[in-house]
Enzyme design. Structure first.
Site: not given
Lengths: 447, 447
Positions: A130, A135, A137, A188, A191, A206
């Protein structure tokens, strides 16, 4: 409740891993109550064992990940290292030693999910991930289980927080891409090497995972058409505004109308401001799912970060532990439809095209002829001054497209047509002498 | 794949039941592939067997629901009748005869979920009811499974489509409650007797179910503080607009800050237009979940209707069938925290209060004193002409609140305080001679 604990091995102890450790150690009573047995962190594989990690029991650290997954007493391995190797081998070894695996590894799942699922089935264990998509969700479980009796036709989502932050910044401040990227880096959200995010690789991984689950077939990252957002300009965003749209980097997975194939793609697109995805701000993620019976569903939340990703990992860990206790496995891969993935050319979509054209009569007629030759129907045409802001557009009459004393610019929005036809139209337009350049091309979605 | 089918009995064949039948009969190959065995509709209990139902096999109809659930060869009973009895007895009987149950029955689950869960455990079968809360929106499974390793602190949702339609209509057109209700009735969004919706009973049942699952405790509908929307006026909506808010009927489940109790309530409230729930339009539902690690999640979709509800039922049916095949059960009730439900007076919230006051000096001082006596801190005070629209407000200086030549009206917005203190403040205000009336009281949430 069983008193003998289930043993958990953790591979990786960075931002996500240390948060997973924190939750397992501080919420142990809750986790035990929810699982039906206590869980024990049996070992944590890290690259450098002597680095001090707040809240992480030093005696559990090891640099020998292989030995950890081979112990044989591990019930569930949690993998938060990322990347293809050595992780693939570690996960396979864990399966061979009877452990279920919870992973947050989108790259590996998008590259080679099928063989990992097959290995898990072979050894009668679970593979959950998951945390690999959006993340915290809940998405994979709802798609795989809640919608198990429905037919998903479309998944449309913002699944990369970095690019959403950049586009949101460009939209709200008028900033250019580089400026917005610099701010994302400073805060932040991006990257040092932002390639995976801004070139759409992260979102494409994804999209592959979501498409496979949504359509019960197999889709790998190589099947996903991918365009990043590095070429999106402030002018594109301004153009979108004029159309009542905003620009988002979307992952779009669709079942073809005839039901015989699917497509998966990642690219910037204009979506109407009235679409629920348009108001997804900053680094948030949101995924819109259209299913035959359920209708339109949306799932929204933080798409990254240590704690949110750890939440998703823990949900899977509880499920894997419950299954271990019950000596069963959960709903695994479902790829029975074996639907092929069609190329981008077959995708039916709409284009928003900005052309720099010669300032003379007959240009629109020429341009319109090119669209007609490719069977692409035009929705609207607008003329605007080049390098000018909003506010001085004029609707263009047939035969117009002309601006006295300035270089003319035509904005054409098409009706729905196959991407191949739209793309061929643009190639032909580039060959017209009256077309000095194609300033921007963007797809229009979500209508 | 197993070839012997799993047998499903359907109780009820109205809007949802006929859609469930349609999906089971037309999507049988997909369902079989996802379950691992075919499913067979073994019987459909209805009140009148001779009524013609398009797409429903007449030979499956029976008016003897009890005989159907007692057959002994039924693997899963799907209950879409609704109400407490005879459904409770039918479900219990189904459990006793070895069947798992999928239900869409919020009233029964909110009244007596604990005893039903206990019965299911006793007989080693499943009890699923995703369709009972917010139609097609996956909520129960995400809360129970995806967030099983997280700590949910708050659930805030629009869980009744009828009332959301009415409030959205009032907000967008300026209509009064009765007019908006009439339109909802005409369009089929409200039933002939709208009491269950407009008085908040439906939302309260859903709040009870959500609170129990979110906080791993037991909450029944009797524990839920409930206020409907029948007293919401066009003026309240206009007041909300002035504050940059809109009015929604919210179901709110919260864990107390000290973690030792929970609260559950349903009432109209102002929420900021910037809150994701503010943009939930028409009859849609959306639920916002705040969890410690996951952060803020939102789930959005159609909250009712035959097809969406059937989608949720089918998802549960697939899960129950998979579990039957694997001779296991899914994650059931988790009520181990045994957290008590605190009364409404303990809820910490904010009030927006409109007072009709005498037009003379010193009124604000009197009013402010009353707030101070109850330890309720005032955030803002505004004066506005009674029965006047927006646009002529004036901030009020201390000692002011006075409007020459007109009846004065004071709008006070408080800081957060216990509901009991706020409510006592209002009682005391009513006793002041200078306060001619309390025009409206509404809670402010989502900030």
């Amino acid at each position: 409740m069983r008193t003998r604990p289930l043993k958990v091995a953790l591979l990786g102890c960075g931002v996500v891993g240390s948060e997973v450790t924190r939750i397992i150690t501080t919420q142990s009573a809750d986790l035990a109550a929810r699982i039906g047995a206590p869980i024990e962190l049996a070992g944590i594989a890290v690259r450098r064992a002597n680095r001090v990690r707040a809240g992480v029991p030093a005696e559990l650290l090891t640099t020998d990940a292989t030995a950890l997954v081979k112990r044989g007493d591990i019930d569930v391995v949690v993998e938060v290292i990322g990347g293809i190797e050595p992780v693939r081998t570690l996960i396979t070894t864990a399966f061979e030693h009877g452990a279920s695996v919870v992973s947050a590894n989108k790259a590996l799942l998008a590259a080679d999910g099928a063989s990992l699922h097959a290995k898990a089935v072979e050894h009668g264990v679970d593979l959950y991930y998951e945390a690999a998509v959006a993340g915290a969700i809940p998405l994979i479980r709802p798609l795989r289980e809640s919608l198990a009796g429905d037919k998903v036709n479309r998944v449309l989502g913002i699944v990369n927080g970095t690019t959403n932050f950049i586009l949101d910044k460009m939209d709200s401040t008028g900033a250019g891409y580089s400026e917005a990227l610099d701010e994302a880096t400073a805060l932040g959200y991006a990257e040092a090497d932002p390639t995976a995010d801004v070139e759409g690789f992260d979102a494409a991984a994804k999209a592959a995972i979501l498409a496979g689950i949504a359509f019960h077939t197999r889709v790998t990252i190589d099947d996903v058409h991918r365009e990043g957002l590095t070429e999106v300009t402030a002018a594109d965003i301004a153009s979108a505004r004029k159309m009542g749209c905003t620009v988002k980097l979307l992952a779009i997975c669709e079942r073809a109308r005839d039901g015989r194939s699917v497509t998966a793609r990642v690219h910037p697109a204009m979506i109407p401001l009235s679409h629920p995805l348009a108001s997804v701000r900053g680094a948030y993620n949101a995924v819109f799912v259209e299913a035959e019976a359920a209708g339109q569903l949306m799932f929204y939340g933080p798409g990254a970060g240590g704690a949110p990703t750890a939440s998703a990992v823990l949900g899977d860990l509880v499920a894997a532990c419950r299954n271990k206790l019950a000596a069963t496995t959960g709903a695994g891969e479902s790829a029975y439809t074996q639907l092929p993935v069609s190329p981008m050319g077959d995708v039916v979509t709409r284009y928003h095209i900005s052309l720099d054209v010669a300032d003379k009569p007959g240009v629109l007629a020429q341009v319109a002829t090119v669209f007609a030759e490719h069977d692409v129907s035009i929705d609207t045409v607008r003329q605007q001054g080049r390098n000018q802001g909003s506010g001085d557009d004029a609707a263009v009459e047939q035969g117009g497209g002309r601006r006295e004393g300035g270089e003319a610019s035509l904005v054409v929005v098409t009706h729905r047509a196959p991407d191949a036809a739209l793309s061929a139209t643009v190639s032909s337009l580039r060959k017209l002498d009256t077309v000095r350049g194609v300033a921007s091309i963007m797809r229009v979605e979500g209508e």
